[in-house]
Design an enzyme around this catalytic site. Sequence first.
Site, PDB file in Angstrom:
ATOM      1  N   GLY A  20       0.811  -1.215   0.000  1.00 41.20           N
ATOM      2  CA  GLY A  20       0.000   0.000   0.000  1.00 41.20           C
ATOM      3  C   GLY A  20       0.841   1.259   0.000  1.00 41.20           C
ATOM      4  O   GLY A  20       0.528   2.225  -0.707  1.00 41.20           O
ATOM      5  N   ASP A  21       1.914   1.283   0.770  1.00 44.25           N
ATOM      6  CA  ASP A  21       2.802   2.446   0.793  1.00 44.25           C
ATOM      7  C   ASP A  21       3.413   2.695  -0.581  1.00 44.25           C
ATOM      8  O   ASP A  21       3.534   3.840  -1.017  1.00 44.25           O
ATOM      9  CB  ASP A  21       3.914   2.269   1.824  1.00 44.25           C
ATOM     10  N   GLY A  22       3.797   1.621  -1.261  1.00 44.32           N
ATOM     11  CA  GLY A  22       4.388   1.761  -2.592  1.00 44.32           C
ATOM     12  C   GLY A  22       3.398   2.312  -3.603  1.00 44.32           C
ATOM     13  O   GLY A  22       3.720   3.214  -4.390  1.00 44.32           O
TER      14      GLY A  22
END
Length: 78
Positions: A20-22
């Site tokens: 998700g961060d990516g």
Amino acid sequence: MAPEEQNPKLLSPLTLAFVGDGVYELLVRKRIVEAGSMPPKKLNAHKVEMVRASAQAAVYDGLEPLLTEDEGDMLKRG
């Protein structure tokens, strides 16, 4: 990756957060670049400002009412 490993419900919360961060960072970078050309140092400063945890929490607060129950559960897990 085996098909059962591709089901997000079966992934660990840390794996979900990593992916998700990516994805979120890529979307932020796209938005910043679309806003206009600027030096790399300024691009990075804008990116850091938008992807830090407090900024992500504010985005979550705005999106949370729009999410389905499954989407909300997945976001909380990640």
